[in-house]
Design a protein around this motif. Sequence first.
Motif, mmCIF file in Angstrom:
data_model
loop_
_atom_site.group_PDB
_atom_site.id
_atom_site.type_symbol
_atom_site.label_atom_id
_atom_site.label_comp_id
_atom_site.label_asym_id
_atom_site.label_seq_id
_atom_site.Cartn_x
_atom_site.Cartn_y
_atom_site.Cartn_z
ATOM 1 N N LYS A 38 -7.031 0.137 -11.477
ATOM 2 C CA LYS A 38 -7.364 1.245 -10.578
ATOM 3 C C LYS A 38 -6.145 2.108 -10.303
ATOM 4 O O LYS A 38 -6.238 3.328 -10.226
ATOM 5 C CB LYS A 38 -7.935 0.714 -9.263
ATOM 6 C CG LYS A 38 -8.437 1.789 -8.319
ATOM 7 C CD LYS A 38 -9.896 1.651 -8.042
ATOM 8 C CE LYS A 38 -10.483 2.788 -7.261
ATOM 9 N NZ LYS A 38 -11.925 2.677 -7.073
ATOM 10 N N THR A 39 -4.989 1.475 -10.138
ATOM 11 C CA THR A 39 -3.760 2.233 -9.889
ATOM 12 C C THR A 39 -3.424 3.132 -11.070
ATOM 13 O O THR A 39 -3.096 4.317 -10.901
ATOM 14 C CB THR A 39 -2.595 1.266 -9.612
ATOM 15 O OG1 THR A 39 -2.929 0.420 -8.506
ATOM 16 C CG2 THR A 39 -1.327 2.026 -9.301
ATOM 17 N N LEU A 60 -6.920 -4.083 -9.209
ATOM 18 C CA LEU A 60 -5.809 -3.349 -8.589
ATOM 19 C C LEU A 60 -4.960 -2.645 -9.637
ATOM 20 O O LEU A 60 -4.646 -1.451 -9.504
ATOM 21 C CB LEU A 60 -4.952 -4.323 -7.775
ATOM 22 C CG LEU A 60 -3.655 -3.758 -7.210
ATOM 23 C CD1 LEU A 60 -3.930 -2.638 -6.219
ATOM 24 C CD2 LEU A 60 -2.825 -4.862 -6.541
ATOM 25 N N CYS A 78 -7.404 -4.216 -2.159
ATOM 26 C CA CYS A 78 -7.007 -5.169 -3.210
ATOM 27 C C CYS A 78 -5.702 -5.860 -2.834
ATOM 28 O O CYS A 78 -5.559 -7.076 -3.002
ATOM 29 C CB CYS A 78 -6.854 -4.440 -4.547
ATOM 30 S SG CYS A 78 -8.401 -3.922 -5.310
ATOM 31 N N CYS A 79 -4.741 -5.090 -2.316
ATOM 32 C CA CYS A 79 -3.471 -5.685 -1.885
ATOM 33 C C CYS A 79 -3.708 -6.699 -0.771
ATOM 34 O O CYS A 79 -3.148 -7.803 -0.792
ATOM 35 C CB CYS A 79 -2.519 -4.590 -1.393
ATOM 36 S SG CYS A 79 -1.989 -3.420 -2.661
ATOM 37 N N SER A 117 0.828 -1.208 0.000
ATOM 38 C CA SER A 117 0.000 0.000 0.000
ATOM 39 C C SER A 117 0.863 1.258 0.000
ATOM 40 O O SER A 117 0.605 2.210 -0.744
ATOM 41 C CB SER A 117 -0.927 0.005 1.218
ATOM 42 O OG SER A 117 -1.767 -1.113 1.229
ATOM 43 N N VAL A 173 -7.473 0.422 -3.285
ATOM 44 C CA VAL A 173 -6.196 -0.139 -3.715
ATOM 45 C C VAL A 173 -5.567 -0.964 -2.585
ATOM 46 O O VAL A 173 -5.081 -2.086 -2.798
ATOM 47 C CB VAL A 173 -5.242 0.989 -4.164
ATOM 48 C CG1 VAL A 173 -3.818 0.472 -4.324
ATOM 49 C CG2 VAL A 173 -5.725 1.605 -5.469
#
Length: 820
Positions: free
Chosen positions: A267-268, A264, A293-294, A141, A290
């Motif tokens: 979105k990033t 992920l 997701c991680c 993150s 995010v």
Amino acid sequence: MESEQLYHRGYCRNSYNSIASASSDEELLDGAGIVMDFHTTEDDNLLDGDAASRGSNYTMSNGGGGPSSSTHLLDFLEEPIPGVGTYDDFHTIDWVREKCKDRERHRKINSKKKESAWEFTKSLYDAWSGWLVVTLTGLASGALAGLIDIAADWMNDLKEGVCLSAMWFNHEQCCWTSNETTFAERDKCPQWKSWAELILGQAEGPGSYIMNYFMYIYWALSFAFLAVCLVKVFAPYACGSGIPEIKTILSGFIIRGYLGKWTLMIKTITLVLAVASGLSLGKEGPLVHVACCCGNIFSYLFPKYSKNEAKKREVLSAASAAGVSVAFGAPIGGVLFSLEEVSYYFPLKTLWRSFFAALVAAFVLRSINPFGNSRLVLFYVEYHTPWYIFELLPFILLGVFGGLWGAFFIRANIAWCRRRKSTRFGKYPVLEVILVAAITAVVAFPNPYTRQNTSELIKELFTDCGPLESSQLCQYRSQMNGSKAFTDNPNRPAGPGVYSAMWQLCLALIFKIIMTIFTFGLKVPSGLFIPSMAIGAIAGRIVGIAMEQLAYYHHDWFLFKEWCEVGADCITPGLYAMVGAAACLGGVTRMTVSLVVIVFELTGGLEYIVPLMAAVMTSKWVGDAFGREGIYEAHIRLNGYPFLDAKEEFTHTTLARDVMRPRSSDPPLAVLTQDDLTVEELQSVINETSYNGFPVIVSKESQRLVGFALRRDITIAIENARRKQEGILLNSRVYFTQHAPTLPADSPRPLKLRSILDMSPFTVTDHTPMEIVVDIFRKLGLRQCLVTHNGRLLGIITKKDILRHMAQMANQDPESIMFN
């Protein structure tokens, strides 16, 4: 058979789209075994009241050939069955059932750890896997947040120009090493070229302005178009803030793929593009998505979490804390945000792990230092002037403004999103994003306060005027010669620059209010924290400057006489901007404690807790007067997610029989008998209905409840029995008892499904008040509850039945409570 045989080792591991079954942790639902047993002594011989543990209720076994040999043959054939105990997409997990599975897993590990060194090592690995997964989540993150911050800053400056000495430098970095910058124009250096200078060869004049204007719009539209296309083609779940869906997922709902690898990655990338496009949105909300997701991806490395949805939700709670930690540089605020705003179940060990994940994420982001100021966020500020008691009045007024803005925004945005869903306009998301981006860019460029990045705008509004500030907001007249001067004493008469900035800020306030309403909900990643804070900061700075000038020109008023001496520091306009930002964000989200702590961590000063608390509480009270739900709860209700909000009170006097199905006009309840059905009849019941589970009773005459069987488990068990066993035919008898019923010698082999039967379903009587039923569903996370009368089955209440009933009681459309 041990309960871990429920899990197939390869099931749901190779795809982020697959979500395995779940359980809760030791602190959850200790009353899971408390049920009402209505079985009388006359039914004992029928029910074969075995003393099997709750964990064995979910193992799988299949019938043998006859009453004498079936059990032995069945035990011999038992093996792990893939799919039993898992959930379909858009279904709610059974927290109670999963709790029992996790307890059984934990008991087995503890019982074996003394057998050998290897088993002891496995038990240590199991115990530490929670800390490992939150550590990995925090590391990822923090790294992704740093990458997003750096890339967004660079692409945002790309709209205005480019650094010739190093393409990868943004505007500020480009001029760091320059020896030709001046104090007044520190952002101008030969290494940085605007697009007009590159294309036309001139830096000033109408042609230069028009060229820069055109390139600004071009880059904004390009970034927005690329972002919405990537979302639409590769990851539709990457749009929006993500917090409403994460709240719903943490409550036990399954949305496969929402926290996957593709989501992920897209979105990033698209978050950087959306922020750089200049749309009225922020990256702080999507950073929570995010981070989650991680957490979801890393949880698949550990069987304790990969095979356990409720345990996985503990990781997601910690991940959301890490997301807020890197978004605002506020680890403690992130933990409180997870506890107050998003988490449904938050045991003490999750509190510790959330804090650790937030700490790791903040440490990684601090090591990356994306803004070059040794801070975690761009708009970190420190104030050195105290506040005075008379200032509580404007602070409370800012709280009133924040509450009014929050109530107005929620209603306007929900109305627009509902219109988007119900009209043809919602079928063209790319066109909508391009249109909003074009309007935003065209209107924003002429005003320097809307042209710049919103985080930079908040930084400028928060910052107190000092000798190093060259902003228009700090252009006060000196008392010595009447000319403009930069001074460390802000209590001076405002100069022309301040009045010009005030008009521009008023226009920027109107622009931000309008565009934020239409931007939140677009099919691009869009956070709401930063736009709301910007609106509040603009309003707060305007009020702060007005108070400052009032104190200067009317220092003999009773309000100022005791506190404000002529020529002394009295009012800090930047503090008003900070209080306004907190008030507006609180009005939109209805956060209280976590919001105050987040803003407190931004300023690093304990002295301003009271103004923040006063403004945030006022904002919440005013907002609640118009409606108790925040923007995230409103979007959950708009999308029809099955979410029971713990903050919402149920005050009606209805009973369980008023809500249960079937109603008087409905067909009879679909039930299964414990030993009278054949495979063909059972498949017929499944094919002719769409229910997720079926109560199992002794017989149609007695209606005595035996247990509850899930549709998915029955289907998987029948398919597995046909594949693994010979002799299972359409006319094979299905039984849910411990021993096979007495059958003729020429009958085909019976099929035993007792092990997939929930022998202790939650039951209430038909006279139970719905207030208690709703409380049970909220606190235990139930999917369904059976209704009985004197031990005889009457009906069933599901989570959606409760949501429909609550909507009906609130004079809303009950049919809107379904996943859309």
